[in-house]
Design a protein around this motif. Structure first.
Motif, PDB file in Angstrom:
ATOM      1  N   TYR A  44       0.823  -1.204   0.000  1.00 42.09           N
ATOM      2  CA  TYR A  44       0.000   0.000   0.000  1.00 42.09           C
ATOM      3  C   TYR A  44       0.857   1.253   0.000  1.00 42.09           C
ATOM      4  O   TYR A  44       2.067   1.199   0.216  1.00 42.09           O
ATOM      5  CB  TYR A  44      -0.946   0.004   1.207  1.00 42.09           C
ATOM      6  N   TYR A  45       0.202   2.384  -0.260  1.00 41.63           N
ATOM      7  CA  TYR A  45       0.817   3.700  -0.166  1.00 41.63           C
ATOM      8  C   TYR A  45       0.077   4.497   0.893  1.00 41.63           C
ATOM      9  O   TYR A  45      -1.149   4.484   0.938  1.00 41.63           O
ATOM     10  CB  TYR A  45       0.723   4.457  -1.498  1.00 41.63           C
ATOM     11  N   LEU A  46       0.839   5.213   1.736  1.00 39.28           N
ATOM     12  CA  LEU A  46       0.270   6.164   2.688  1.00 39.28           C
ATOM     13  C   LEU A  46       0.442   7.554   2.105  1.00 39.28           C
ATOM     14  O   LEU A  46       1.534   7.893   1.643  1.00 39.28           O
ATOM     15  CB  LEU A  46       1.029   6.140   4.018  1.00 39.28           C
ATOM     16  N   VAL A  47      -0.588   8.362   2.140  1.00 37.68           N
ATOM     17  CA  VAL A  47      -0.510   9.754   1.722  1.00 37.68           C
ATOM     18  C   VAL A  47      -0.911  10.593   2.927  1.00 37.68           C
ATOM     19  O   VAL A  47      -2.082  10.620   3.309  1.00 37.68           O
ATOM     20  CB  VAL A  47      -1.448  10.052   0.525  1.00 37.68           C
ATOM     21  N   GLN A  48       0.066  11.231   3.559  1.00 41.60           N
ATOM     22  CA  GLN A  48      -0.232  12.071   4.717  1.00 41.60           C
ATOM     23  C   GLN A  48      -0.851  13.385   4.244  1.00 41.60           C
ATOM     24  O   GLN A  48      -0.327  14.031   3.345  1.00 41.60           O
ATOM     25  CB  GLN A  48       1.028  12.347   5.529  1.00 41.60           C
ATOM     26  N   ALA A  71       7.600   6.838  15.999  1.00 37.20           N
ATOM     27  CA  ALA A  71       6.836   8.081  15.882  1.00 37.20           C
ATOM     28  C   ALA A  71       7.592   9.032  14.967  1.00 37.20           C
ATOM     29  O   ALA A  71       8.826   9.028  14.943  1.00 37.20           O
ATOM     30  CB  ALA A  71       6.621   8.716  17.252  1.00 37.20           C
ATOM     31  N   ALA A  72       6.841   9.846  14.218  1.00 35.35           N
ATOM     32  CA  ALA A  72       7.469  10.767  13.278  1.00 35.35           C
ATOM     33  C   ALA A  72       6.588  11.995  13.082  1.00 35.35           C
ATOM     34  O   ALA A  72       5.379  11.965  13.322  1.00 35.35           O
ATOM     35  CB  ALA A  72       7.691  10.077  11.936  1.00 35.35           C
ATOM     36  N   ASP A  73       7.226  13.061  12.620  1.00 31.69           N
ATOM     37  CA  ASP A  73       6.487  14.255  12.238  1.00 31.69           C
ATOM     38  C   ASP A  73       5.688  13.965  10.973  1.00 31.69           C
ATOM     39  O   ASP A  73       6.126  13.200  10.111  1.00 31.69           O
ATOM     40  CB  ASP A  73       7.439  15.421  11.962  1.00 31.69           C
ATOM     41  N   VAL A  74       4.538  14.583  10.865  1.00 28.70           N
ATOM     42  CA  VAL A  74       3.697  14.467   9.673  1.00 28.70           C
ATOM     43  C   VAL A  74       4.217  15.449   8.628  1.00 28.70           C
ATOM     44  O   VAL A  74       4.537  16.598   8.943  1.00 28.70           O
ATOM     45  CB  VAL A  74       2.221  14.757  10.016  1.00 28.70           C
ATOM     46  N   VAL A  75       4.295  14.985   7.378  1.00 28.45           N
ATOM     47  CA  VAL A  75       4.706  15.827   6.259  1.00 28.45           C
ATOM     48  C   VAL A  75       3.565  15.810   5.244  1.00 28.45           C
ATOM     49  O   VAL A  75       3.479  14.898   4.413  1.00 28.45           O
ATOM     50  CB  VAL A  75       6.014  15.305   5.620  1.00 28.45           C
ATOM     51  N   PRO A  76       2.637  16.780   5.325  1.00 25.66           N
ATOM     52  CA  PRO A  76       1.499  16.769   4.402  1.00 25.66           C
ATOM     53  C   PRO A  76       1.953  16.683   2.940  1.00 25.66           C
ATOM     54  O   PRO A  76       2.871  17.383   2.520  1.00 25.66           O
ATOM     55  CB  PRO A  76       0.790  18.090   4.694  1.00 25.66           C
ATOM     56  N   GLY A  77       1.340  15.756   2.211  1.00 27.41           N
ATOM     57  CA  GLY A  77       1.653  15.546   0.804  1.00 27.41           C
ATOM     58  C   GLY A  77       2.650  14.439   0.549  1.00 27.41           C
ATOM     59  O   GLY A  77       2.786  13.986  -0.587  1.00 27.41           O
ATOM     60  N   GLU A 100      -4.969  10.831   6.837  1.00 31.27           N
ATOM     61  CA  GLU A 100      -4.184  10.257   5.748  1.00 31.27           C
ATOM     62  C   GLU A 100      -5.094   9.471   4.819  1.00 31.27           C
ATOM     63  O   GLU A 100      -6.194   9.070   5.199  1.00 31.27           O
ATOM     64  CB  GLU A 100      -3.055   9.360   6.264  1.00 31.27           C
ATOM     65  N   ILE A 101      -4.596   9.244   3.625  1.00 31.84           N
ATOM     66  CA  ILE A 101      -5.244   8.385   2.637  1.00 31.84           C
ATOM     67  C   ILE A 101      -4.351   7.168   2.466  1.00 31.84           C
ATOM     68  O   ILE A 101      -3.119   7.293   2.385  1.00 31.84           O
ATOM     69  CB  ILE A 101      -5.414   9.124   1.285  1.00 31.84           C
ATOM     70  N   ILE A 102      -4.955   5.987   2.434  1.00 25.12           N
ATOM     71  CA  ILE A 102      -4.223   4.733   2.261  1.00 25.12           C
ATOM     72  C   ILE A 102      -4.726   4.086   0.973  1.00 25.12           C
ATOM     73  O   ILE A 102      -5.923   3.881   0.807  1.00 25.12           O
ATOM     74  CB  ILE A 102      -4.489   3.780   3.442  1.00 25.12           C
ATOM     75  N   VAL A 103      -3.802   3.783   0.074  1.00 24.23           N
ATOM     76  CA  VAL A 103      -4.136   3.157  -1.202  1.00 24.23           C
ATOM     77  C   VAL A 103      -3.563   1.749  -1.197  1.00 24.23           C
ATOM     78  O   VAL A 103      -2.350   1.557  -1.299  1.00 24.23           O
ATOM     79  CB  VAL A 103      -3.586   3.964  -2.402  1.00 24.23           C
ATOM     80  N   GLU A 104      -4.436   0.742  -1.037  1.00 23.52           N
ATOM     81  CA  GLU A 104      -4.010  -0.647  -1.073  1.00 23.52           C
ATOM     82  C   GLU A 104      -3.986  -1.124  -2.525  1.00 23.52           C
ATOM     83  O   GLU A 104      -4.926  -0.867  -3.286  1.00 23.52           O
ATOM     84  CB  GLU A 104      -4.995  -1.535  -0.321  1.00 23.52           C
ATOM     85  N   LEU A 105      -2.929  -1.827  -2.882  1.00 25.86           N
ATOM     86  CA  LEU A 105      -2.769  -2.352  -4.229  1.00 25.86           C
ATOM     87  C   LEU A 105      -3.168  -3.819  -4.241  1.00 25.86           C
ATOM     88  O   LEU A 105      -2.478  -4.669  -3.677  1.00 25.86           O
ATOM     89  CB  LEU A 105      -1.313  -2.199  -4.685  1.00 25.86           C
ATOM     90  N   LYS A 106      -4.281  -4.103  -4.879  1.00 23.52           N
ATOM     91  CA  LYS A 106      -4.759  -5.491  -4.931  1.00 23.52           C
ATOM     92  C   LYS A 106      -3.887  -6.293  -5.883  1.00 23.52           C
ATOM     93  O   LYS A 106      -3.425  -5.796  -6.905  1.00 23.52           O
ATOM     94  CB  LYS A 106      -6.211  -5.536  -5.380  1.00 23.52           C
ATOM     95  N   ASP A 107      -3.650  -7.551  -5.541  1.00 21.58           N
ATOM     96  CA  ASP A 107      -2.851  -8.423  -6.380  1.00 21.58           C
ATOM     97  C   ASP A 107      -3.621  -8.742  -7.652  1.00 21.58           C
ATOM     98  O   ASP A 107      -4.815  -8.995  -7.626  1.00 21.58           O
ATOM     99  CB  ASP A 107      -2.526  -9.718  -5.641  1.00 21.58           C
TER     100      ASP A 107
END
Length: 108
Positions: A44-48, A71-77, A100-107
């Motif tokens: 998947y891809y995370l989009v903060q 833990a980490a700082d958020v970086v929008p985009g 955030e938006i999460i894009v799962e890539l189906k096999d």
């Protein structure tokens, strides 16, 4: 305890779109809020989008990229590619709402 022996939730707050190639989630967490314990069965891809600090608490049986609390700082985009296998909880450790938006890539 293995992930098969416990109740797992969704990887996000709500599914926004799904077809035969992708499943797109949103994850919204108020400050201090925790996601459900969940397992990533797909790459998947995370989009903060917003927030200031986010953390991941991996379960002992996680096979994902994070084996210890992180833990980490958020970086929008920012777009972060992630591999399947993680069993974890997301935690908003910041003072602002996290999104955030999460894009799962189906096999195929």
């Amino acid at each position: 305890m293995s992930s098969d022996e416990r109740k797992l939730g969704g990887i996000g707050s709500k599914v926004l779109f799904e077809d035969d190639k992708v499943r797109i989630w949103e994850l919204a967490l108020a400050p201090g809020e925790r996601s459900d314990v969940h397992r990533h069965d797909l790459d998947y891809y995370l989009v903060q989008v917003g927030g200031d600090r986010i953390a991941v608490e991996p379960e002992p049986d996680s096979e994902g990229e994070y084996k210890e609390y992180f833990a980490a700082d958020v970086v929008p985009g920012i777009v972060v590619p992630m591999k399947r296998g993680g069993v974890e909880t997301a935690v908003n450790v910041g003072e602002k709402p996290y999104y955030e938006i999460i894009v799962e890539l189906k096999d195929a």
